[in-house]
Design a protein around this motif. Structure first.
Motif, mmCIF file in Angstrom:
data_model
loop_
_atom_site.group_PDB
_atom_site.id
_atom_site.type_symbol
_atom_site.label_atom_id
_atom_site.label_comp_id
_atom_site.label_asym_id
_atom_site.label_seq_id
_atom_site.Cartn_x
_atom_site.Cartn_y
_atom_site.Cartn_z
ATOM 1 N N ALA A 279 0.831 -1.204 0.000
ATOM 2 C CA ALA A 279 0.000 0.000 0.000
ATOM 3 C C ALA A 279 0.870 1.261 0.000
ATOM 4 C CB ALA A 279 -0.925 -0.011 1.212
ATOM 5 N N GLN A 280 1.973 1.235 0.757
ATOM 6 C CA GLN A 280 2.837 2.410 0.835
ATOM 7 C C GLN A 280 3.499 2.710 -0.507
ATOM 8 O OE1 GLN A 280 5.842 2.229 3.894
ATOM 9 N NE2 GLN A 280 6.972 3.984 3.094
ATOM 10 N N THR A 281 4.076 1.678 -1.141
ATOM 11 C CA THR A 281 4.765 1.883 -2.415
ATOM 12 C C THR A 281 3.789 2.318 -3.502
ATOM 13 O OG1 THR A 281 6.425 0.239 -1.826
ATOM 14 C CG2 THR A 281 6.238 0.814 -4.153
ATOM 15 N N ARG A 286 1.286 6.507 -7.030
ATOM 16 C CA ARG A 286 0.113 7.273 -7.473
ATOM 17 C C ARG A 286 0.380 8.770 -7.397
ATOM 18 N NH1 ARG A 286 -2.513 3.238 -4.352
ATOM 19 N NH2 ARG A 286 -3.632 1.733 -5.685
ATOM 20 N N LYS A 287 1.041 9.209 -6.339
ATOM 21 C CA LYS A 287 1.363 10.637 -6.197
ATOM 22 C C LYS A 287 2.316 11.089 -7.295
ATOM 23 C CE LYS A 287 0.732 10.792 -1.161
ATOM 24 N NZ LYS A 287 1.405 10.991 0.157
ATOM 25 N N LEU A 288 3.281 10.248 -7.631
ATOM 26 C CA LEU A 288 4.217 10.594 -8.703
ATOM 27 C C LEU A 288 3.509 10.676 -10.048
ATOM 28 C CD1 LEU A 288 7.290 8.387 -7.710
ATOM 29 C CD2 LEU A 288 7.174 10.883 -7.660
ATOM 30 N N ILE A 289 2.569 9.772 -10.280
ATOM 31 C CA ILE A 289 1.820 9.807 -11.540
ATOM 32 C C ILE A 289 1.075 11.127 -11.694
ATOM 33 C CG2 ILE A 289 -0.169 8.772 -12.742
ATOM 34 C CD1 ILE A 289 0.779 6.053 -11.639
ATOM 35 N N GLN A 290 0.513 11.613 -10.599
ATOM 36 C CA GLN A 290 -0.261 12.855 -10.641
ATOM 37 C C GLN A 290 0.592 14.061 -10.988
ATOM 38 O OE1 GLN A 290 -2.117 13.037 -6.784
ATOM 39 N NE2 GLN A 290 -3.587 11.411 -7.247
ATOM 40 N N SER A 291 1.875 14.032 -10.626
ATOM 41 C CA SER A 291 2.743 15.185 -10.858
ATOM 42 C C SER A 291 3.804 14.932 -11.935
ATOM 43 C CB SER A 291 3.427 15.596 -9.548
ATOM 44 O OG SER A 291 4.157 14.519 -8.992
ATOM 45 N N ALA A 292 3.731 13.782 -12.598
ATOM 46 C CA ALA A 292 4.733 13.445 -13.617
ATOM 47 C C ALA A 292 4.509 14.233 -14.894
ATOM 48 C CB ALA A 292 4.696 11.948 -13.910
ATOM 49 N N GLU A 293 5.605 14.584 -15.569
ATOM 50 C CA GLU A 293 5.504 15.256 -16.858
ATOM 51 C C GLU A 293 4.890 14.331 -17.904
ATOM 52 O OE1 GLU A 293 9.355 18.279 -16.406
ATOM 53 O OE2 GLU A 293 9.456 16.558 -17.770
ATOM 54 N N GLU A 294 5.242 13.054 -17.835
ATOM 55 C CA GLU A 294 4.661 12.057 -18.726
ATOM 56 C C GLU A 294 4.131 10.913 -17.857
ATOM 57 O OE1 GLU A 294 7.092 10.860 -22.039
ATOM 58 O OE2 GLU A 294 8.200 12.743 -21.988
ATOM 59 N N PRO A 295 2.864 10.959 -17.476
ATOM 60 C CA PRO A 295 2.339 9.971 -16.529
ATOM 61 C C PRO A 295 2.125 8.571 -17.118
ATOM 62 C CG PRO A 295 0.601 11.463 -17.224
ATOM 63 C CD PRO A 295 1.879 12.010 -17.789
ATOM 64 N N GLU A 296 1.971 8.452 -18.428
ATOM 65 C CA GLU A 296 1.585 7.157 -19.012
ATOM 66 C C GLU A 296 2.581 6.038 -18.708
ATOM 67 O OE1 GLU A 296 1.631 9.999 -20.634
ATOM 68 O OE2 GLU A 296 -0.475 10.406 -21.094
#
Length: 434
Positions: A279-281, A286-296
């Motif tokens: 759950a932690q990882t 998920r947080k990184l995906i939200q702020s990523a320049e290229e989330p895909e």
């Protein structure tokens, strides 16, 4: 067990990082391997893997081919664990929790070994624990700064937890050497190279016959934590990880930051992939995906973890390695759960990627020859075993040093266990085997 006319005299167990094998030696000298049903038919290699899932309040599990079948099917919430042998020598890993239940490394290995030897217990009944069993162990255990004494203690404890209290241990290449030498009629100095998933081990033995009996004198043993998994890592790092967000960036308080390296460092090591499914990882990802320049690409990484696609990726990497052993170039292809990764890879590229690993393997071979007090010309025969021995650049390490006619390639998976079974049947003690 097909050699029913003769009594079972010894059992050899090759507990491997990737695959495990059990061989049975009979009093009449015959040797056979246990086989297990799989979705592709009977197999005499048992995948070193565990799958856990919840059934009501209890935690159920499968191992070997059954674990692989569940991993491929991807049915429901489950945890796939492989390469557990790699953790034996690590002081940093002692236990994990699966669905809230504590499992020590000894318990995980014991769970696997109990399933691996279930058919032996079924056939031999109460006598199973009285039959001499010789289990292989690497010359050098895998991992950074491996603790050999800890690994040996954990392995012996795991066998005891599985109900086998008197299992002796011997170096894995010694088993392969004995299997090669069983039909020798003259004295030979033999270098055996045993390539596993986590380690590459080398033994130099002097074999001779006296009154018809084969005798062996160990001259040197060396090993290095570089093997098939290391080659897989190079493919992951160059072909797959960049498609799953390696080298990408995200935004935090107007700062442009690289995606933390540990996601892909752990992802590239097969035995660590399953531990990302927490759950932690997943929350951090998920947080990184939200702020990523290229989330895909990171979304694809999330899918790989959530859907336990590690084995499917592993199988695609293995298929690429196999094709590159026969062809000058091959295409990597992976398509699951909406993830599509395609890439053309040449053998020259692959050999450039694994060049540092080949250098370490070559140095370890040279160390064995030097430790035996010999020159390469004094080696009468070289016996290679394990899947990595089919990689052309690996074979070249030996043909360049010892000459092509002296290099022999044995059964990729059966040699170690078969030799160990013969040794067990002849009641050679662990202290005599190295």
């Amino acid at each position: 067990m097909t050699a029913a006319a003769s009594r079972l005299a010894g059992v050899g167990v090759d507990f491997g990082t990737t695959n495990s094998v059990v061989a049975l030696a009979y009093e009449n000298g015959e040797v056979e391997s246990l086989s297990w049903p799989s979705q592709f038919g009977a197999t005499d290699t048992y995948r070193t893997a565990l799958m856990f899932w919840r059934e009501g309040r209890r935690i159920a599990h499968a191992s070997g081919p059954a674990a692989i079948a569940r991993a491929v099917a991807g049915d429901g919430e489950q945890r796939f664990i492989q390469s557990i042998k790699t953790y034996l020598a690590s002081r940093l890993f002692s236990e994990t929790r699966l669905y809230g239940q504590r499992f020590t490394i000894e318990q995980l290995v014991a769970t696997f070994l109990s399933d691996l030897l279930a058919d032996l217990r079924l056939s031999a009944g109460a006598n199973a624990v009285q039959i001499p069993i010789l289990s292989g162990r690497p010359v050098v255990f895998a991992g950074e700064d491996p603790d050999e004494d800890l690994a040996v203690a954990r392995l012996q404890s795991a066998y005891a937890l599985a109900g086998f209290h008197d299992v002796a241990l011997a170096f894995e290449p010694f088993g392969a050497a004995y299997w090669y030498a069983r039909r020798l009629e003259r004295e030979e100095t033999v270098l055996v190279a045993d390539f596993g998933g986590g380690t590459s081990d080398f033994s130099i033995m002097r074999f001779s016959r006296k009154d018809g009996a084969l005798t062996a004198r160990p001259l040197a043993h060396t090993g290095v934590g570089v093997a098939g998994d290391s080659f897989d890592y190079r493919i992951i790092d160059h072909v797959i990880a960049p498609k799953l967000g390696k080298g990408a960036f995200y935004r935090s308080f107007d700062k442009r930051l690289p995606i933390p390296a540990y996601f892909h460092a752990a992802f590239a090591q097969w035995h660590q992939l399953s531990w990302l499914k927490t759950a932690q990882t997943l929350g951090e990802l998920r947080k990184l995906i939200q702020s990523a320049e290229e989330p895909e690409p990171l979304e694809d990484l999330m899918s790989v973890i959530q859907h336990d696609l590690g084995f499917e990726l592993y199988r695609s990497v293995g298929a690429l390695k196999a094709r590159l052993s026969d062809e000058e170039s091959a295409r990597f292809s992976f398509s699951r759960e909406g993830i599509q990764i395609e890439a053309d890879v040449s053998r020259a590229e692959f050999e450039a990627w694994i060049a540092p690993d080949l250098k370490r393997i070559g140095a370890c071979v040279d160390q064995a020859v030097a430790a035996a007090g010999l020159k390469p010309a004094a080696i009468d025969a070289v016996f290679l075993t394990g899947g990595t021995s089919f990689v052309p650049s690996v074979r070249a390490l030996f043909t360049e040093r010892f000459g092509g006619p002296r290099v022999h390639i044995g059964d990729a998976f059966q040699s170690v266990a078969s030799g160990l079974a013969l040794i067990a049947a002849e009641r050679v003690g662990a202290g005599q085997t190295g």
